[in-house]
Design a protein around this motif. Structure first.
Motif, PDB file in Angstrom:
ATOM      1  N   SER A  58      28.729  48.570  42.575  1.00  0.00           N
ATOM      2  CA  SER A  58      29.490  47.353  43.125  1.00  0.00           C
ATOM      3  C   SER A  58      28.775  47.147  44.502  1.00  0.00           C
ATOM      4  O   SER A  58      28.085  47.890  45.175  1.00  0.00           O
ATOM      5  N   CYS A  59      28.851  45.910  45.158  1.00  0.00           N
ATOM      6  CA  CYS A  59      28.212  45.541  46.425  1.00  0.00           C
ATOM      7  C   CYS A  59      29.773  45.242  47.195  1.00  0.00           C
ATOM      8  O   CYS A  59      30.823  45.525  46.854  1.00  0.00           O
ATOM      9  N   LEU A  60      29.358  45.080  48.562  1.00  0.00           N
ATOM     10  CA  LEU A  60      30.414  44.764  49.583  1.00  0.00           C
ATOM     11  C   LEU A  60      31.458  43.807  49.249  1.00  0.00           C
ATOM     12  O   LEU A  60      32.593  43.974  49.389  1.00  0.00           O
ATOM     13  N   ALA A  61      31.195  42.733  48.682  1.00  0.00           N
ATOM     14  CA  ALA A  61      32.014  41.616  48.146  1.00  0.00           C
ATOM     15  C   ALA A  61      32.737  41.792  47.076  1.00  0.00           C
ATOM     16  O   ALA A  61      33.611  41.205  46.618  1.00  0.00           O
ATOM     17  N   CYS A  62      32.486  42.816  46.025  1.00  0.00           N
ATOM     18  CA  CYS A  62      33.288  43.112  44.919  1.00  0.00           C
ATOM     19  C   CYS A  62      34.555  43.452  45.207  1.00  0.00           C
ATOM     20  O   CYS A  62      35.530  43.048  44.131  1.00  0.00           O
ATOM     21  N   ILE A  63      34.716  43.991  46.308  1.00  0.00           N
ATOM     22  CA  ILE A  63      36.222  44.267  46.573  1.00  0.00           C
ATOM     23  C   ILE A  63      36.943  43.307  47.374  1.00  0.00           C
ATOM     24  O   ILE A  63      38.200  43.449  47.818  1.00  0.00           O
ATOM     25  N   ARG A 106      33.418  38.924  38.547  1.00  0.00           N
ATOM     26  CA  ARG A 106      33.511  37.798  39.245  1.00  0.00           C
ATOM     27  C   ARG A 106      33.114  37.635  40.799  1.00  0.00           C
ATOM     28  O   ARG A 106      33.578  36.892  41.274  1.00  0.00           O
ATOM     29  N   CYS A 107      32.616  38.713  41.218  1.00  0.00           N
ATOM     30  CA  CYS A 107      31.800  38.853  42.365  1.00  0.00           C
ATOM     31  C   CYS A 107      31.117  37.528  43.107  1.00  0.00           C
ATOM     32  O   CYS A 107      30.290  37.327  42.217  1.00  0.00           O
ATOM     33  N   PRO A 108      31.453  37.056  43.916  1.00  0.00           N
ATOM     34  CA  PRO A 108      30.672  35.878  44.406  1.00  0.00           C
ATOM     35  C   PRO A 108      29.123  36.136  44.822  1.00  0.00           C
ATOM     36  O   PRO A 108      28.418  35.235  44.973  1.00  0.00           O
ATOM     37  N   VAL A 109      28.896  37.325  45.067  1.00  0.00           N
ATOM     38  CA  VAL A 109      27.638  37.738  45.595  1.00  0.00           C
ATOM     39  C   VAL A 109      26.850  38.421  44.405  1.00  0.00           C
ATOM     40  O   VAL A 109      25.776  37.919  44.139  1.00  0.00           O
ATOM     41  N   CYS A 110      27.268  39.284  43.853  1.00  0.00           N
ATOM     42  CA  CYS A 110      26.335  40.065  42.647  1.00  0.00           C
ATOM     43  C   CYS A 110      27.239  40.001  41.270  1.00  0.00           C
ATOM     44  O   CYS A 110      26.440  40.474  40.233  1.00  0.00           O
ATOM     45  N   GLY A 111      28.328  39.457  41.176  1.00  0.00           N
ATOM     46  CA  GLY A 111      29.063  39.279  39.835  1.00  0.00           C
ATOM     47  C   GLY A 111      27.987  38.330  38.905  1.00  0.00           C
ATOM     48  O   GLY A 111      27.137  37.553  39.288  1.00  0.00           O
TER      49      GLY A 111
HETATM   50 ZN    ZN Z   1      29.702  42.372  44.389  1.00  0.00          ZN
END
Ligand code: ZN
Length: 260
Positions: free
Chosen positions: A181-186, A251-256
């Protein structure tokens, strides 16, 4: 029982070149060995923010023999930094941190190659400043910079170790694009949640603790050892380390998958 380090594992055939000899204490560790040390000695680590956790991390990366360190920080050393930023001395007050840090690190390890940038990292310069990095260490102290680093790491597929600390607490998370996961995933923090050492205070030993934890994750990644993308919450009041699961969000806006 005292457990002795297995120096006997180093045979005569492993006779070390001089620039490696200084690392024989860690080469004796099974997970590092000569092969791992070669990887570390040819690795390029970029440290963004050489303040609280970043200066402790820089010293550890230097001493374990990372080949190239990029140091990025726009600030000069202030007197109020000296209680917690271990790379700096009283004579460094007023000196750019990248200059004071590189002088100190070069004195510790003459084999080290240092690239230094007295810049505030942002979207416009991040990819240029971080060019060639095998891994990025986040030593920044604000969410905006951390968000930028996360986006750049995902975009360039560069592993990132994020660290933060305030009060008696720290957090560390590894981000390996395409794997964790990345920072934006959560999700992002609410407006006004951006707290810092200057507003909340900081107990200096937590910074070394967080840095050691982060450098450990970075070394594991460089050695291709298993690393999860979970958050580690370090609490020096209760003396606990808690692992908090952080799964990939499709659905993450950065890595999804829906962001591409
Ligand atoms: Zn992410």
């Amino acid at each position: 029982m005292v457990m002795l380090l297995p120096f006997s594992r180093l045979s005569m055939e492993d006779k070390l070149p001089m620039n490696i000899n200084r690392y024989r204490g860690q080469i004796a560790l099974e997970e590092i060995s000569m092969e791992g040390q070669k990887k570390l000695s040819s690795a390029h680590v970029s440290i963004v923010g050489i303040g609280g956790t970043g200066s402790s991390a820089a010293e550890l990366f230097s001493r374990i023999g990372i080949g190239t360190l990029t140091l990025i920080d726009p600030d000069v050393v202030a007197e109020s930094d000296l209680h917690r930023q271990v790379l700096y001395s009283e004579s460094d007050v007023g000196t750019p941190k990248v200059d004071a840090a590189s002088n100190r690190l070069r004195a510790e390890n003459g084999d080290l190659t240092i690239l230094k940038f007295r810049n505030r990292l942002d979207e416009s310069n991040a990819e240029r400043l971080l060019l060639g990095s095998d891994i990025i260490y986040d030593g920044t102290d604000n969410f905006e910079s951390r968000d930028t680093l996360n986006r750049v790491a995902v975009r360039t597929k560069t592993p990132l170790v994020m660290t933060s600390a305030v009060d008696y607490y720290g957090q560390v998370k590894a981000i390996i694009p395409g794997v964790t996961s990345c920072l934006a995933c959560i999700g992002y923090p609410e407006e006004g949640e951006n707290i810092s050492c200057s507003t909340m205070g900081i107990f200096p030993p937590v910074l070394s603790f967080v840095a050691a934890f982060g450098v450990n994750l970075a070394v594991k990644i460089l050695l291709s050892l298993p690393v999860s993308g979970d958050y580690y919450h370090l609490d020096m009041k209760s003396l606990t380390v808690t692992k908090i699961t952080a799964r990939i969000n499709e659905r993450c806006p950065v890595c999804g998958s829906q962001s591409h």
